[in-house]
Design a protein around this motif. Structure first.
Motif, PDB file in Angstrom:
ATOM      1  N   GLU A  26       0.819  -1.214   0.000  1.00  0.00           N
ATOM      2  CA  GLU A  26       0.000   0.000   0.000  1.00  0.00           C
ATOM      3  C   GLU A  26       0.855   1.267   0.000  1.00  0.00           C
ATOM      4  O   GLU A  26       0.360   2.354  -0.298  1.00  0.00           O
ATOM      5  CB  GLU A  26      -0.940   0.007   1.221  1.00  0.00           C
ATOM      6  CG  GLU A  26      -0.252   0.164   2.568  1.00  0.00           C
ATOM      7  CD  GLU A  26       0.246  -1.156   3.144  1.00  0.00           C
ATOM      8  OE1 GLU A  26       0.629  -1.169   4.323  1.00  0.00           O
ATOM      9  OE2 GLU A  26       0.250  -2.153   2.391  1.00  0.00           O
ATOM     10  N   LEU A  27       2.148   1.122   0.328  1.00  0.00           N
ATOM     11  CA  LEU A  27       3.057   2.265   0.321  1.00  0.00           C
ATOM     12  C   LEU A  27       3.803   2.408  -1.003  1.00  0.00           C
ATOM     13  O   LEU A  27       4.570   3.349  -1.172  1.00  0.00           O
ATOM     14  CB  LEU A  27       4.085   2.136   1.458  1.00  0.00           C
ATOM     15  CG  LEU A  27       3.516   2.096   2.881  1.00  0.00           C
ATOM     16  CD1 LEU A  27       4.643   1.932   3.895  1.00  0.00           C
ATOM     17  CD2 LEU A  27       2.713   3.351   3.172  1.00  0.00           C
ATOM     18  N   ASP A  28       3.590   1.480  -1.904  1.00  0.00           N
ATOM     19  CA  ASP A  28       4.275   1.500  -3.202  1.00  0.00           C
ATOM     20  C   ASP A  28       3.558   2.474  -4.133  1.00  0.00           C
ATOM     21  O   ASP A  28       2.414   2.235  -4.538  1.00  0.00           O
ATOM     22  CB  ASP A  28       4.300   0.089  -3.801  1.00  0.00           C
ATOM     23  CG  ASP A  28       5.147   0.022  -5.058  1.00  0.00           C
ATOM     24  OD1 ASP A  28       5.635   1.083  -5.510  1.00  0.00           O
ATOM     25  OD2 ASP A  28       5.318  -1.088  -5.596  1.00  0.00           O
ATOM     26  N   TYR A  29       4.221   3.559  -4.467  1.00  0.00           N
ATOM     27  CA  TYR A  29       3.616   4.570  -5.341  1.00  0.00           C
ATOM     28  C   TYR A  29       3.277   3.976  -6.709  1.00  0.00           C
ATOM     29  O   TYR A  29       2.236   4.287  -7.287  1.00  0.00           O
ATOM     30  CB  TYR A  29       4.576   5.745  -5.511  1.00  0.00           C
ATOM     31  CG  TYR A  29       4.057   6.830  -6.436  1.00  0.00           C
ATOM     32  CD1 TYR A  29       3.213   7.829  -5.962  1.00  0.00           C
ATOM     33  CD2 TYR A  29       4.422   6.843  -7.778  1.00  0.00           C
ATOM     34  CE1 TYR A  29       2.734   8.820  -6.809  1.00  0.00           C
ATOM     35  CE2 TYR A  29       3.939   7.822  -8.634  1.00  0.00           C
ATOM     36  CZ  TYR A  29       3.107   8.811  -8.147  1.00  0.00           C
ATOM     37  OH  TYR A  29       2.630   9.785  -8.990  1.00  0.00           O
ATOM     38  N   ASN A  30       4.147   3.129  -7.225  1.00  0.00           N
ATOM     39  CA  ASN A  30       3.931   2.563  -8.553  1.00  0.00           C
ATOM     40  C   ASN A  30       2.709   1.642  -8.608  1.00  0.00           C
ATOM     41  O   ASN A  30       2.125   1.446  -9.674  1.00  0.00           O
ATOM     42  CB  ASN A  30       5.174   1.788  -9.010  1.00  0.00           C
ATOM     43  CG  ASN A  30       6.345   2.714  -9.266  1.00  0.00           C
ATOM     44  OD1 ASN A  30       6.158   3.853  -9.669  1.00  0.00           O
ATOM     45  ND2 ASN A  30       7.555   2.238  -9.007  1.00  0.00           N
ATOM     46  N   ALA A  31       2.342   1.085  -7.438  1.00  0.00           N
ATOM     47  CA  ALA A  31       1.166   0.222  -7.424  1.00  0.00           C
ATOM     48  C   ALA A  31      -0.105   1.026  -7.676  1.00  0.00           C
ATOM     49  O   ALA A  31      -1.065   0.529  -8.261  1.00  0.00           O
ATOM     50  CB  ALA A  31       1.061  -0.519  -6.087  1.00  0.00           C
ATOM     51  N   GLN A  32      -0.111   2.278  -7.206  1.00  0.00           N
ATOM     52  CA  GLN A  32      -1.261   3.148  -7.405  1.00  0.00           C
ATOM     53  C   GLN A  32      -1.096   4.055  -8.624  1.00  0.00           C
ATOM     54  O   GLN A  32      -2.078   4.534  -9.189  1.00  0.00           O
ATOM     55  CB  GLN A  32      -1.471   4.019  -6.154  1.00  0.00           C
ATOM     56  CG  GLN A  32      -1.610   3.224  -4.868  1.00  0.00           C
ATOM     57  CD  GLN A  32      -2.823   2.329  -4.875  1.00  0.00           C
ATOM     58  OE1 GLN A  32      -3.853   2.652  -5.465  1.00  0.00           O
ATOM     59  NE2 GLN A  32      -2.711   1.182  -4.212  1.00  0.00           N
ATOM     60  N   HIS A  33       0.145   4.311  -9.013  1.00  0.00           N
ATOM     61  CA  HIS A  33       0.438   5.176 -10.164  1.00  0.00           C
ATOM     62  C   HIS A  33       1.445   4.455 -11.060  1.00  0.00           C
ATOM     63  O   HIS A  33       2.651   4.678 -10.955  1.00  0.00           O
ATOM     64  CB  HIS A  33       1.022   6.519  -9.700  1.00  0.00           C
ATOM     65  CG  HIS A  33       0.125   7.260  -8.748  1.00  0.00           C
ATOM     66  ND1 HIS A  33       0.073   6.954  -7.402  1.00  0.00           N
ATOM     67  CD2 HIS A  33      -0.761   8.273  -8.948  1.00  0.00           C
ATOM     68  CE1 HIS A  33      -0.789   7.762  -6.801  1.00  0.00           C
ATOM     69  NE2 HIS A  33      -1.314   8.558  -7.717  1.00  0.00           N
ATOM     70  N   PRO A  34       0.973   3.566 -11.912  1.00  0.00           N
ATOM     71  CA  PRO A  34       1.873   2.744 -12.738  1.00  0.00           C
ATOM     72  C   PRO A  34       2.749   3.591 -13.644  1.00  0.00           C
ATOM     73  O   PRO A  34       2.343   4.644 -14.132  1.00  0.00           O
ATOM     74  CB  PRO A  34       0.900   1.872 -13.546  1.00  0.00           C
ATOM     75  CG  PRO A  34      -0.403   2.607 -13.511  1.00  0.00           C
ATOM     76  CD  PRO A  34      -0.448   3.311 -12.200  1.00  0.00           C
ATOM     77  N   THR A  35       3.973   3.106 -13.850  1.00  0.00           N
ATOM     78  CA  THR A  35       4.932   3.831 -14.678  1.00  0.00           C
ATOM     79  C   THR A  35       5.091   3.234 -16.069  1.00  0.00           C
ATOM     80  O   THR A  35       5.702   3.863 -16.933  1.00  0.00           O
ATOM     81  CB  THR A  35       6.307   3.840 -13.981  1.00  0.00           C
ATOM     82  OG1 THR A  35       6.709   2.488 -13.710  1.00  0.00           O
ATOM     83  CG2 THR A  35       6.228   4.589 -12.655  1.00  0.00           C
ATOM     84  N   GLY A  36       4.582   2.026 -16.296  1.00  0.00           N
ATOM     85  CA  GLY A  36       4.652   1.456 -17.637  1.00  0.00           C
ATOM     86  C   GLY A  36       3.832   2.281 -18.621  1.00  0.00           C
ATOM     87  O   GLY A  36       2.799   2.859 -18.259  1.00  0.00           O
ATOM     88  N   GLU A  37       4.283   2.353 -19.848  1.00  0.00           N
ATOM     89  CA  GLU A  37       3.642   3.233 -20.833  1.00  0.00           C
ATOM     90  C   GLU A  37       2.169   2.889 -21.036  1.00  0.00           C
ATOM     91  O   GLU A  37       1.294   3.771 -20.994  1.00  0.00           O
ATOM     92  CB  GLU A  37       4.401   3.143 -22.160  1.00  0.00           C
ATOM     93  CG  GLU A  37       4.075   4.265 -23.124  1.00  0.00           C
ATOM     94  CD  GLU A  37       4.416   5.631 -22.564  1.00  0.00           C
ATOM     95  OE1 GLU A  37       3.633   6.579 -22.822  1.00  0.00           O
ATOM     96  OE2 GLU A  37       5.434   5.768 -21.856  1.00  0.00           O
ATOM     97  N   GLN A  38       1.860   1.625 -21.255  1.00  0.00           N
ATOM     98  CA  GLN A  38       0.471   1.234 -21.485  1.00  0.00           C
ATOM     99  C   GLN A  38      -0.367   1.427 -20.221  1.00  0.00           C
ATOM    100  O   GLN A  38      -1.500   1.913 -20.273  1.00  0.00           O
ATOM    101  CB  GLN A  38       0.405  -0.225 -21.942  1.00  0.00           C
ATOM    102  CG  GLN A  38      -1.015  -0.688 -22.281  1.00  0.00           C
ATOM    103  CD  GLN A  38      -1.042  -2.097 -22.832  1.00  0.00           C
ATOM    104  OE1 GLN A  38       0.002  -2.734 -22.976  1.00  0.00           O
ATOM    105  NE2 GLN A  38      -2.223  -2.598 -23.157  1.00  0.00           N
ATOM    106  N   ALA A  39       0.208   1.049 -19.071  1.00  0.00           N
ATOM    107  CA  ALA A  39      -0.516   1.203 -17.815  1.00  0.00           C
ATOM    108  C   ALA A  39      -0.759   2.677 -17.507  1.00  0.00           C
ATOM    109  O   ALA A  39      -1.830   3.053 -17.018  1.00  0.00           O
ATOM    110  CB  ALA A  39       0.262   0.546 -16.680  1.00  0.00           C
TER     111      ALA A  39
END
Length: 253
Positions: free
Chosen positions: A116-129
């Protein structure tokens, strides 16, 4: 010659008297007098007062000490660039990199243990995501603006005549409001006109706005007025700020 005889008799008499007093002692009369026993010396116990142990340094104190040592080594290497000074500085730099790597490793572990503290889990950095994420967010923003239009909400455009890019910005806001179905009312803080807006009224001291131009979202259904923008902003930013306010400041722009 009576005198010597008298002296002799007196001497004998005294000797017999002394002898009579010591009758029965025999040879013990010549023994040395045994001294009275002395009390043993008082033993004094030397009290050693234990010094309290120093409290361990806090993490902040340890970090301050390390940073001070690093700055000192850096200053010494710059001012006196000897082999010894530069070597000491390089050691501290290597130590700093090692500490950073350990911190990074621990950070990655935290992301796995507490997702729940992982920013990428809530705001994905992959281009398609990322594309899908922003598409969903844009759809939520448009839904918010549509709802506000149905509720009869609108914007106050608060300005002063000397605001930078005032006419250009007023033209953009006017087009934005019409496109979103929001009413728009210009509020002049100094009584000046603004032909780029359809309707302008003098403030007469009713609104207290520190920075202009400003956009205030007005919702007559809920009887609310809240600032959504100060200064010159793009219309995309204005839309996101409106959505941010409407979600209770939870969905950040």
């Amino acid at each position: 010659m009576h005198t010597p005889i008298v002296i002799l008799l007196v001497t004998l008499t005294l000797s017999l008297s002394v002898a009579a007093q010591d009758t029965g002692r025999g040879w013990q009369w010549y023994e040395e007098v045994t001294p009275a026993p002395k009390a043993p010396p008082e033993r004094r116990v030397k009290t050693v007062t234990s010094q309290p142990k120093a409290a361990p340094k806090s993490a902040t104190e340890q970090l301050d000490a390390w940073q001070a040592a690093f700055l000192e080594a850096k200053a010494a290497a710059v001012l006196h660039p000897s082999v010894e000074n530069v070597h000491k500085l390089q050691q501290l730099i290597d130590e700093s990199w090692a500490r950073s790597e350990k911190l990074e490793a621990a950070w990655q572990q935290v992301q796995l243990k507490y997702p729940e503290l992982d920013y990428n889990a809530q705001h994905p950095t992959g281009e398609q995501a990322k594309r899908q994420f922003f598409e969903r967010k844009d759809a939520a923003i448009e839904a918010t603006l549509t709802r506000l239009a149905h509720e009869g909400a609108g914007l106050f455009f608060v300005f002063n005549h000397d605001d930078v890019y005032l006419k250009e910005y007023a033209t953009q806001v006017n087009a934005f409001a019409k496109a979103q179905g929001l009413s728009l009312l210009g509020i002049s803080m100094d009584g000046s006109a603004l032909p780029e807006l359809d309707t302008v009224k003098n403030n007469h001291g009713k609104l207290k706005v520190a920075v202009t131009p400003a956009l205030i979202l007005v919702n007559p259904t809920r009887h609310t007025q809240v600032a959504v923008s100060y200064g010159i902003k793009s219309m995309e930013d204005v839309k996101r700020h409106i959505h941010f306010v409407e979600t209770g400041y939870k969905d950040a722009p």
